[in-house]
Enzyme design. Structure first.
Site, short mmCIF file in Angstrom:
data_model
loop_
_atom_site.label_atom_id
_atom_site.label_comp_id
_atom_site.label_asym_id
_atom_site.label_seq_id
_atom_site.Cartn_x
_atom_site.Cartn_y
_atom_site.Cartn_z
N VAL A 105 -2.09 0.71 12.00
CA VAL A 105 -2.90 1.91 12.31
C VAL A 105 -4.21 1.57 13.01
O VAL A 105 -4.95 2.48 13.40
CB VAL A 105 -3.16 2.79 11.05
CG1 VAL A 105 -1.87 3.33 10.47
CG2 VAL A 105 -3.98 2.04 10.00
N TYR B 23 -15.83 1.61 0.59
CA TYR B 23 -14.48 2.16 0.45
C TYR B 23 -14.59 3.64 0.09
O TYR B 23 -13.88 4.48 0.67
CB TYR B 23 -13.73 1.38 -0.63
CG TYR B 23 -12.38 1.95 -1.02
CD1 TYR B 23 -11.24 1.68 -0.26
CD2 TYR B 23 -12.23 2.74 -2.16
CE1 TYR B 23 -9.99 2.17 -0.63
CE2 TYR B 23 -10.99 3.25 -2.53
CZ TYR B 23 -9.87 2.96 -1.76
OH TYR B 23 -8.64 3.46 -2.13
N ILE C 44 -4.23 2.37 -9.85
CA ILE C 44 -2.76 2.24 -9.83
C ILE C 44 -2.41 0.75 -9.72
O ILE C 44 -3.10 -0.01 -9.01
CB ILE C 44 -2.15 3.01 -8.63
CG1 ILE C 44 -2.68 4.46 -8.56
CG2 ILE C 44 -0.63 2.99 -8.69
CD1 ILE C 44 -2.43 5.32 -9.79
N1 LIG Z 1 -4.09 1.19 -6.00
C1 LIG Z 1 -5.02 2.07 -6.34
O1 LIG Z 1 -5.60 2.00 -7.44
C2 LIG Z 1 -5.39 3.19 -5.41
C3 LIG Z 1 -6.22 4.21 -5.89
C4 LIG Z 1 -6.61 5.25 -5.04
C5 LIG Z 1 -6.15 5.28 -3.74
N2 LIG Z 1 -5.34 4.27 -3.29
C6 LIG Z 1 -4.88 4.36 -1.91
O2 LIG Z 1 -3.47 4.35 -1.88
C7 LIG Z 1 -3.01 3.81 -0.64
C8 LIG Z 1 -2.00 2.72 -0.91
O3 LIG Z 1 -2.67 1.68 -1.63
P1 LIG Z 1 -1.91 0.60 -2.53
O4 LIG Z 1 -2.60 0.57 -3.82
O5 LIG Z 1 -0.45 0.82 -2.46
O6 LIG Z 1 -2.33 -0.72 -1.75
P2 LIG Z 1 -1.55 -2.02 -1.32
O7 LIG Z 1 -0.52 -2.38 -2.33
O8 LIG Z 1 -2.60 -3.01 -0.97
O9 LIG Z 1 -0.76 -1.55 0.01
C9 LIG Z 1 -1.47 -1.19 1.14
C10 LIG Z 1 -0.48 -0.85 2.23
O10 LIG Z 1 -1.23 -0.45 3.39
C11 LIG Z 1 -0.79 -1.25 4.49
N3 LIG Z 1 -1.82 -1.46 5.50
C12 LIG Z 1 -3.02 -2.07 5.37
N4 LIG Z 1 -3.65 -2.14 6.55
C13 LIG Z 1 -2.82 -1.55 7.45
C14 LIG Z 1 -2.90 -1.32 8.85
N5 LIG Z 1 -3.94 -1.73 9.60
N6 LIG Z 1 -1.86 -0.67 9.45
C15 LIG Z 1 -0.79 -0.26 8.73
N7 LIG Z 1 -0.64 -0.50 7.42
C16 LIG Z 1 -1.65 -1.12 6.79
C17 LIG Z 1 -0.36 -2.56 3.86
O11 LIG Z 1 0.45 -3.29 4.76
P3 LIG Z 1 0.53 -4.93 4.75
O12 LIG Z 1 1.52 -5.28 3.68
O13 LIG Z 1 0.94 -5.29 6.12
O14 LIG Z 1 -0.86 -5.42 4.41
C18 LIG Z 1 0.38 -2.04 2.63
O15 LIG Z 1 1.66 -1.61 2.97
C19 LIG Z 1 -4.25 3.34 0.09
O16 LIG Z 1 -4.67 4.33 1.01
C20 LIG Z 1 -5.27 3.19 -1.01
O17 LIG Z 1 -6.60 3.28 -0.56
C21 LIG Z 1 -4.95 3.24 -4.08
#
Ligand SMILES: NC(=O)c1ccc[n+]([C@@H]2O[C@H](COP(=O)([O-])OP(=O)(O)OC[C@H]3O[C@@H](n4cnc5c(N)ncnc54)[C@H](OP(=O)(O)O)[C@@H]3O)[C@@H](O)[C@H]2O)c1
Length: 247
Positions: free
Chosen positions: A66, A154, A187
């Site tokens: 992205v 963030y 999460i």
């Molecule tokens: N985990 C939590 O506690 C939590 C809480 C609130 C909100 N969120 C939000 O939920 C969403 C998913 O987070 P997650 O916890 O599943 O995190 P995660 O396990 O770190 O996964 C992040 C995902 O985003 C992808 N990504 C990162 N940079 C990117 C880029 N430049 N272009 C395309 N894809 C990219 C990563 O791809 P790669 O594998 O290539 O790096 C991975 O698939 C995020 O928006 C995060 O901010 C998470």
């Protein structure tokens, strides 16, 4: 046309950041709940090989970074029949006023979490508008509604996502497109692996997101902590700010 409930059964979806964490759980849940096809966006599409082996042609791996305009344009072109866009890709770069990396970290978070989401949405919007009914779900965070100082930059990016969701919903209020905001608490994913606290599962988040779209929910609090904090926010934004200011 008026946006409303968006059933997943038989629909075509696109998920950004689908190879792990919440995005992977949402991709799997969409397929299990009867989506006709899921375009799974990933920076490295080969990371989707094992999912592809299970779901065959119903899962289409799409290269998507992205932060790269050409990658976004090509994904939108390939997925021209998309009806449900899940804006999930995100990063957590730690930074605040006292950390010594304020601007760098703010820029990093904004580039992926805000600009990436805005550009992807803009690229998909013309085709989404042609569908009978469609949905855009954007993953913000509970800390996009009130800031936690340790992750200030963030939080700023996720607050900007929240504002984007509201504005987009307003722009599309008489359209065929439901715009839902997703506000998770902690999460269990790679993003939070160093965080010592109770965390909910990505599978629960995925279930809440899909249930939310299917019942036409605009604000989705997809886990135990966020549903509690979401209620607090509704009652008193100031109280939520006070609680989060200690972190
Ligand atoms: N985990 C939590 O506690 C939590 C809480 C609130 C909100 N969120 C939000 O939920 C969403 C998913 O987070 P997650 O916890 O599943 O995190 P995660 O396990 O770190 O996964 C992040 C995902 O985003 C992808 N990504 C990162 N940079 C990117 C880029 N430049 N272009 C395309 N894809 C990219 C990563 O791809 P790669 O594998 O290539 O790096 C991975 O698939 C995020 O928006 C995060 O901010 C998470």
């Amino acid at each position: 046309m008026k946006s409303g409930l968006v059933s997943v059964e038989g629909k075509v979806a696109f998920v950004s950041g689908s190879n792990r964490g919440i995005g992977k759980a949402v991709t799997l849940a969409l397929l299990e709940r009867g989506a006709k096809k899921v375009y799974a966006g990933a920076r490295n599409p080969t990371s989707l090989n094992s999912l592809k082996a299970c779901y065959g042609d119903r899962l289409v791996a799409v290269e998507l970074d992205v932060t790269r305009d050409e990658s976004i344009a090509e994904a939108a072109r390939l997925a021209g029949d998309c009806e449900i866009l899940i804006n999930n890709a995100g990063i957590f770069s730690v930074g605040n006023f006292l950390s010594g990396n304020l601007l760098e970290s703010l820029n990093t978070n904004l580039e992926v979490n805000l600009w990436g989401l805005v550009k992807l949405t803009a690229a998909f919007l013309p085709n989404l508008r042609k569908q009978k009914s469609a949905a855009i779900a954007c993953v913000s965070s509970i800390i996009g509604l009130a800031s936690m100082p340790m992750g200030l930059t963030y939080c700023v990016s996720k607050a900007a996502v929240h504002s984007t969701i509201q504005g987009l919903r307003g722009e599309l209020k008489d359209s065929n497109i439901l715009v839902s905001g997703v506000y998770p608490g902690p999460i269990e994913t790679d993003m939070t692996k160093d965080l010592q606290m109770d965390k909910d599962s990505p599978e629960n988040v995925a279930r809440y997101i899909i249930d939310g779209l299917e019942s036409g929910l605009e604000d989705i609090f997809p886990d135990a902590m966020s549903s509690e904090m979401g209620k607090l926010y509704a009652d008193s934004p100031k109280e939520l700010e006070k609680q989060f200011s200690g972190f």
